[in-house]
Design a protein around this motif. Structure first.
Motif, PDB file in Angstrom:
ATOM      1  N   ASP A  46      75.965  73.401  40.996  1.00 23.86           N
ATOM      2  CA  ASP A  46      75.104  74.332  41.735  1.00 23.86           C
ATOM      3  C   ASP A  46      75.889  75.298  42.625  1.00 23.86           C
ATOM      4  O   ASP A  46      75.309  75.933  43.498  1.00 23.86           O
ATOM      5  CB  ASP A  46      74.068  73.580  42.585  1.00 23.86           C
ATOM      6  N   GLY A  47      77.216  75.374  42.449  1.00 26.71           N
ATOM      7  CA  GLY A  47      78.029  76.313  43.222  1.00 26.71           C
ATOM      8  C   GLY A  47      78.094  75.989  44.699  1.00 26.71           C
ATOM      9  O   GLY A  47      78.304  76.884  45.519  1.00 26.71           O
ATOM     10  N   GLU A  48      77.935  74.715  45.047  1.00 22.95           N
ATOM     11  CA  GLU A  48      77.932  74.345  46.462  1.00 22.95           C
ATOM     12  C   GLU A  48      78.736  73.077  46.708  1.00 22.95           C
ATOM     13  O   GLU A  48      78.838  72.211  45.846  1.00 22.95           O
ATOM     14  CB  GLU A  48      76.509  74.171  46.987  1.00 22.95           C
ATOM     15  N   GLU A  53      84.041  68.279  52.048  1.00 19.75           N
ATOM     16  CA  GLU A  53      84.544  68.145  50.680  1.00 19.75           C
ATOM     17  C   GLU A  53      85.398  69.369  50.313  1.00 19.75           C
ATOM     18  O   GLU A  53      86.470  69.230  49.718  1.00 19.75           O
ATOM     19  CB  GLU A  53      83.385  68.002  49.702  1.00 19.75           C
ATOM     20  N   LEU A  54      84.940  70.555  50.679  1.00 17.44           N
ATOM     21  CA  LEU A  54      85.722  71.763  50.430  1.00 17.44           C
ATOM     22  C   LEU A  54      87.049  71.696  51.173  1.00 17.44           C
ATOM     23  O   LEU A  54      88.098  72.015  50.602  1.00 17.44           O
ATOM     24  CB  LEU A  54      84.927  73.008  50.845  1.00 17.44           C
ATOM     25  N   ALA A  55      87.015  71.260  52.408  1.00 18.53           N
ATOM     26  CA  ALA A  55      88.248  71.126  53.194  1.00 18.53           C
ATOM     27  C   ALA A  55      89.235  70.210  52.480  1.00 18.53           C
ATOM     28  O   ALA A  55      90.423  70.532  52.354  1.00 18.53           O
ATOM     29  CB  ALA A  55      87.934  70.591  54.587  1.00 18.53           C
ATOM     30  N   ASP A  56      88.764  69.079  52.004  1.00 14.70           N
ATOM     31  CA  ASP A  56      89.635  68.129  51.299  1.00 14.70           C
ATOM     32  C   ASP A  56      90.200  68.723  50.010  1.00 14.70           C
ATOM     33  O   ASP A  56      91.371  68.517  49.692  1.00 14.70           O
ATOM     34  CB  ASP A  56      88.877  66.843  50.969  1.00 14.70           C
ATOM     35  N   LEU A  57      89.377  69.455  49.277  1.00 16.97           N
ATOM     36  CA  LEU A  57      89.805  70.005  47.991  1.00 16.97           C
ATOM     37  C   LEU A  57      90.864  71.094  48.122  1.00 16.97           C
ATOM     38  O   LEU A  57      91.694  71.259  47.229  1.00 16.97           O
ATOM     39  CB  LEU A  57      88.599  70.556  47.224  1.00 16.97           C
ATOM     40  N   ARG A  79      77.354  81.552  51.386  1.00 11.89           N
ATOM     41  CA  ARG A  79      76.319  81.385  52.409  1.00 11.89           C
ATOM     42  C   ARG A  79      76.245  79.901  52.735  1.00 11.89           C
ATOM     43  O   ARG A  79      76.652  79.055  51.939  1.00 11.89           O
ATOM     44  CB  ARG A  79      74.968  81.911  51.932  1.00 11.89           C
ATOM     45  N   ARG A  80      75.739  79.583  53.913  1.00 11.91           N
ATOM     46  CA  ARG A  80      75.579  78.178  54.300  1.00 11.91           C
ATOM     47  C   ARG A  80      74.183  77.703  53.951  1.00 11.91           C
ATOM     48  O   ARG A  80      73.234  78.482  53.924  1.00 11.91           O
ATOM     49  CB  ARG A  80      75.798  78.006  55.802  1.00 11.91           C
ATOM     50  N   ASP A  81      74.093  76.412  53.710  1.00 11.67           N
ATOM     51  CA  ASP A  81      72.810  75.793  53.411  1.00 11.67           C
ATOM     52  C   ASP A  81      72.823  74.392  54.017  1.00 11.67           C
ATOM     53  O   ASP A  81      73.880  73.753  54.082  1.00 11.67           O
ATOM     54  CB  ASP A  81      72.610  75.723  51.893  1.00 11.67           C
ATOM     55  N   LEU A  82      71.656  73.918  54.442  1.00 10.78           N
ATOM     56  CA  LEU A  82      71.551  72.560  54.972  1.00 10.78           C
ATOM     57  C   LEU A  82      71.226  71.599  53.850  1.00 10.78           C
ATOM     58  O   LEU A  82      70.496  71.942  52.916  1.00 10.78           O
ATOM     59  CB  LEU A  82      70.462  72.483  56.046  1.00 10.78           C
ATOM     60  N   TYR A  91      76.328  72.661  53.738  1.00 14.17           N
ATOM     61  CA  TYR A  91      76.954  73.067  52.490  1.00 14.17           C
ATOM     62  C   TYR A  91      77.371  74.525  52.588  1.00 14.17           C
ATOM     63  O   TYR A  91      76.768  75.312  53.316  1.00 14.17           O
ATOM     64  CB  TYR A  91      75.969  72.940  51.320  1.00 14.17           C
ATOM     65  N   THR A  92      78.379  74.880  51.836  1.00 14.52           N
ATOM     66  CA  THR A  92      78.670  76.289  51.625  1.00 14.52           C
ATOM     67  C   THR A  92      78.423  76.557  50.144  1.00 14.52           C
ATOM     68  O   THR A  92      78.764  75.742  49.286  1.00 14.52           O
ATOM     69  CB  THR A  92      80.102  76.674  52.065  1.00 14.52           C
ATOM     70  N   VAL A  93      77.771  77.678  49.875  1.00 17.28           N
ATOM     71  CA  VAL A  93      77.300  78.002  48.531  1.00 17.28           C
ATOM     72  C   VAL A  93      77.873  79.357  48.130  1.00 17.28           C
ATOM     73  O   VAL A  93      77.793  80.327  48.893  1.00 17.28           O
ATOM     74  CB  VAL A  93      75.745  78.073  48.502  1.00 17.28           C
ATOM     75  N   ILE A  94      78.441  79.443  46.945  1.00 22.09           N
ATOM     76  CA  ILE A  94      79.002  80.703  46.466  1.00 22.09           C
ATOM     77  C   ILE A  94      77.857  81.655  46.091  1.00 22.09           C
ATOM     78  O   ILE A  94      76.843  81.233  45.542  1.00 22.09           O
ATOM     79  CB  ILE A  94      79.974  80.478  45.282  1.00 22.09           C
ATOM     80  N   THR A  95      78.039  82.927  46.404  1.00 19.90           N
ATOM     81  CA  THR A  95      77.058  83.953  46.037  1.00 19.90           C
ATOM     82  C   THR A  95      77.489  84.609  44.727  1.00 19.90           C
ATOM     83  O   THR A  95      78.602  84.368  44.230  1.00 19.90           O
ATOM     84  CB  THR A  95      76.987  85.041  47.122  1.00 19.90           C
TER      85      THR A  95
END
Length: 140
Positions: A46-48, A53-57, A79-82, A91-95
């Motif tokens: 889902d692109g999020e 998790e992103l920090a670790d990756l 964009r951010r999402d809860l 979550y951070t989500v790619i646009t």
């Protein structure tokens, strides 16, 4: 032996990272960390991804990834999402613009990586490591 091998890794890593960062900034106006974050997001379900998790990756701490995501958001690349199940989870989500940036910048990244490794293979200080990374003989 371990220290010598590690010195080769550090030397090669620094050289390649410098070339990648320079090429991405010059040609696409994004930093290497931004590019890596966008790549990870583009491949995620889902692109999020959760921020941690992103920090670790991508090898950043929580504070650094928060600043990184703020820059990506300001550029309209994410964009951010809860989290629906846990309102504390962010979550951070790619646009779509973020996906387009990955698509445009990927050839630069891969061409620069190959060229940097080709150049490094001519340097006796790291040539054995480059060969090992590319599937050749192990580093002595």
């Amino acid at each position: 032996m371990d220290a010598q091998a590690w010195d080769q890794v550090v030397t090669l890593h620094g050289r390649v990272e410098h070339e990648l960062a320079k090429a991405l900034q010059r040609r696409h106006g994004i930093g290497l960390s931004e590019f890596r974050a966008l790549c990870r997001l583009s491949r995620a379900d889902d692109g999020e991804l959760r921020m941690q998790e992103l920090a670790d990756l991508i090898g950043l701490n929580q504070s650094s990834v928060s600043r990184l995501v703020a820059r990506l958001e300001a550029a309209n690349l994410t964009r951010r999402d809860l989290c629906a199940n846990d309102r504390r989870g962010v979550y951070t989500v790619i646009t779509e613009e973020g996906r387009a940036t990955v698509e445009k910048a990927s050839p630069t990244y891969y061409e620069t990586l190959s060229r940097s490794l080709d150049d490094a293979s001519n340097d006796p200080r790291v040539s054995a490591l480059v060969a090992a990374l590319r599937g050749g003989a192990p580093v002595a």
